[in-house]
Write an enzyme that holds these catalytic residues in place. Sequence first.
Site, PDB file in Angstrom:
ATOM      1  N   PRO A  66       0.774  -1.240   0.000  1.00 39.34           N
ATOM      2  CG  PRO A  66      -0.842  -1.529   1.658  1.00 39.34           C
ATOM      3  CD  PRO A  66       0.449  -2.094   1.155  1.00 39.34           C
ATOM      4  CE  LYS A 168      -0.742   4.432 -10.367  1.00 38.84           C
ATOM      5  NZ  LYS A 168      -1.856   3.791 -11.028  1.00 38.84           N
ATOM      6  CE  LYS A 243      -0.591   4.818  -2.475  1.00 37.50           C
ATOM      7  NZ  LYS A 243      -0.413   3.395  -2.694  1.00 37.50           N
TER       8      LYS A 243
HETATM    9  P1  NAD Z   1      -4.632  -3.828  -0.947  1.00 33.27           P
HETATM   10  O1  NAD Z   1      -4.785  -3.024   0.298  1.00 33.27           O
HETATM   11  O2  NAD Z   1      -5.801  -4.584  -1.470  1.00 33.27           O
HETATM   12  O3  NAD Z   1      -3.427  -4.895  -0.767  1.00 33.27           O
HETATM   13  C1  NAD Z   1      -2.237  -4.631  -0.097  1.00 33.27           C
HETATM   14  C2  NAD Z   1      -1.813  -5.930   0.573  1.00 33.27           C
HETATM   15  O4  NAD Z   1      -0.552  -5.715   1.200  1.00 33.27           O
HETATM   16  C3  NAD Z   1      -2.783  -6.394   1.665  1.00 33.27           C
HETATM   17  O5  NAD Z   1      -3.181  -7.734   1.431  1.00 33.27           O
HETATM   18  C4  NAD Z   1      -1.960  -6.264   2.938  1.00 33.27           C
HETATM   19  O6  NAD Z   1      -2.296  -7.225   3.934  1.00 33.27           O
HETATM   20  C5  NAD Z   1      -0.566  -6.449   2.422  1.00 33.27           C
HETATM   21  N1  NAD Z   1       0.473  -5.951   3.303  1.00 33.27           N
HETATM   22  C6  NAD Z   1       0.480  -4.793   4.023  1.00 33.27           C
HETATM   23  N2  NAD Z   1       1.623  -4.697   4.721  1.00 33.27           N
HETATM   24  C7  NAD Z   1       2.352  -5.805   4.430  1.00 33.27           C
HETATM   25  C8  NAD Z   1       3.636  -6.258   4.816  1.00 33.27           C
HETATM   26  N3  NAD Z   1       4.389  -5.571   5.677  1.00 33.27           N
HETATM   27  N4  NAD Z   1       4.078  -7.441   4.326  1.00 33.27           N
HETATM   28  C9  NAD Z   1       3.301  -8.157   3.470  1.00 33.27           C
HETATM   29  N5  NAD Z   1       2.082  -7.770   3.056  1.00 33.27           N
HETATM   30  C10 NAD Z   1       1.616  -6.608   3.531  1.00 33.27           C
HETATM   31  O7  NAD Z   1      -4.072  -2.817  -2.038  1.00 33.27           O
HETATM   32  P2  NAD Z   1      -4.139  -2.983  -3.636  1.00 33.27           P
HETATM   33  O8  NAD Z   1      -5.406  -2.409  -4.140  1.00 33.27           O
HETATM   34  O9  NAD Z   1      -3.739  -4.372  -3.988  1.00 33.27           O
HETATM   35  O10 NAD Z   1      -2.983  -1.952  -4.068  1.00 33.27           O
HETATM   36  C11 NAD Z   1      -1.608  -2.279  -3.950  1.00 33.27           C
HETATM   37  C12 NAD Z   1      -0.801  -1.185  -4.584  1.00 33.27           C
HETATM   38  O11 NAD Z   1      -1.206  -1.039  -5.951  1.00 33.27           O
HETATM   39  C13 NAD Z   1      -1.005   0.201  -3.948  1.00 33.27           C
HETATM   40  O12 NAD Z   1       0.222   0.850  -3.900  1.00 33.27           O
HETATM   41  C14 NAD Z   1      -2.008   0.879  -4.874  1.00 33.27           C
HETATM   42  O13 NAD Z   1      -1.887   2.285  -4.852  1.00 33.27           O
HETATM   43  C15 NAD Z   1      -1.578   0.300  -6.221  1.00 33.27           C
HETATM   44  N6  NAD Z   1      -2.627   0.282  -7.248  1.00 33.27           N
HETATM   45  C16 NAD Z   1      -3.877  -0.162  -6.953  1.00 33.27           C
HETATM   46  C17 NAD Z   1      -4.857  -0.181  -7.958  1.00 33.27           C
HETATM   47  C18 NAD Z   1      -6.260  -0.676  -7.656  1.00 33.27           C
HETATM   48  O14 NAD Z   1      -7.144  -0.489  -8.513  1.00 33.27           O
HETATM   49  N7  NAD Z   1      -6.510  -1.315  -6.518  1.00 33.27           N
HETATM   50  C19 NAD Z   1      -4.540   0.251  -9.245  1.00 33.27           C
HETATM   51  C20 NAD Z   1      -3.240   0.664  -9.530  1.00 33.27           C
HETATM   52  C21 NAD Z   1      -2.291   0.671  -8.513  1.00 33.27           C
END
Ligand code: NAD
Length: 309
Positions: A66, A168, A243
Site C-alpha cells: 500500500p 504514474k 492517495k
Molecule cells: P490492498 O490493500 O488490497 O493490498 C495490499 C496488501 O498488502 C494487503 O493484502 C496487505 O495485507 C498487504 N500488506 C500490508 N503490509 C504488508 C507487509 N508488511 N508485508 C506483506 N504484506 C503486507 O491494495 P491494492 O489495491 O492491492 O494496491 C496495492 C498497490 O497497488 C497500492 O500501492 C495501490 O496504490 C496500487 N494500485 C492499486 C490499484 C487498484 O485499482 N486497486 C490500481 C493501480 C495501482
Amino acid sequence: MAIIGFIGLGNMGLPMARRLKDAGHEVRCFDTSAAAAGRAEQAGLPTRSSPAAAVDGANVVITMLPSGPLVLDVLVAGDLPFRDGALVIDCSTIDVASCAAFHEALGKRGLATLDAPVSGGVGGAAAGTLTFMVGGMEAAFDRAQDLLQAMGKTIVHAGAAGAGQAAKICNNMLAGISMLAVSEALALARRLGLDSHKFFEIASQSSGQCWALTSYAPEPGLVPSAPSNRDYEGGFASELMLKDLRLAQQAAITGQSPTPLGAAAAAMYAVHCANGRGRLDFSSIILLLDPSRSRAETKETPCASPPAS
Ligand code: NAD
C-alpha cells in the site's frame, strides 16, 4: 522459468501473482494478512510464513504494497536473504522519496531494482492487461520483460530509477483533474437544461473530448462500461485517487513545480472521501459537485438527520 518471491497479495497482488503462476513460474507468496494468504492458497499459490521465507532462493522478488514506508520496511529494514544478483521489482504506487531510497539501499547490496507501478486496476490485473511504467536500468528492464508481459499488455521503460513512479503520479493527477472537469461540465450542462446525451454527443467530438468523458463518463447512461452505471462500485476507488493526488502534491513540493489544479483536485477528493465515499469509484466525484444526483443515482442511503436540539 523464474522463482519469484511475491509480497503483498491484496486486490492487485493476488491476481498478478496468479498470472505469473499461470505463465509457468514458481511463485512463493507472503502477506501479513491471514485472510489474504488464505485467498492465495485457495487460488493455488503457495504461501510462506515470513517475507524472508518467500524471498529465500528467489531470483526475482516482487512487491505490491500500500505505501512507500511499508515497501522500505519490508525490503530494506527487513534485511531479507536476497539471492546474489536477484532482481527486485516494486509494483506499488509510492512516494518519490521512498522509491529513491528503495533503489539506493538495494543497489548497494548488488541487487537489480525496478520501480514498476501499474495502471489498469483489478480487472486489468486479472486479465493480464495492466500498463507498467518502469524506472530503472535498461539491463534490469530487459530481465523483467517476460514477467511483466505475463501480467500486462503495455510495458513502457519510462527512464532511470524513479521514472515509473513519476509517470504514474503525473498520469493519475491528470486523470483526477480531468474527471473533475468532466463532472463540472456535466453538472453545468444539466443545470442549463441541456440533454446529457446531446451534450455527450457534442463534447465527445469537440475540443472537450477526453478519456474521462468518452471512456469513463461519471454520469450513468453515457458510456455503458463505466462504473457510474453500477452505482460507482468497482473501478478505481476515490480513496486510491486521493492517495495518488497527495503523492503528486508531495512530489510537486519537492520539485517546486506549481500544480494548482492538482492541489484543488486533492482537496476535493479529500472532502469526497471524508463524506464516506472513499470506496466508490473516483468518477463518483460528480456527486460532490451536484448533490442532487446522490439519491437518484446511487444506492447509498442518506445520513441520518442530527437529533433536534
Ligand atoms: P490492498 O490493500 O488490497 O493490498 C495490499 C496488501 O498488502 C494487503 O493484502 C496487505 O495485507 C498487504 N500488506 C500490508 N503490509 C504488508 C507487509 N508488511 N508485508 C506483506 N504484506 C503486507 O491494495 P491494492 O489495491 O492491492 O494496491 C496495492 C498497490 O497497488 C497500492 O500501492 C495501490 O496504490 C496500487 N494500485 C492499486 C490499484 C487498484 O485499482 N486497486 C490500481 C493501480 C495501482
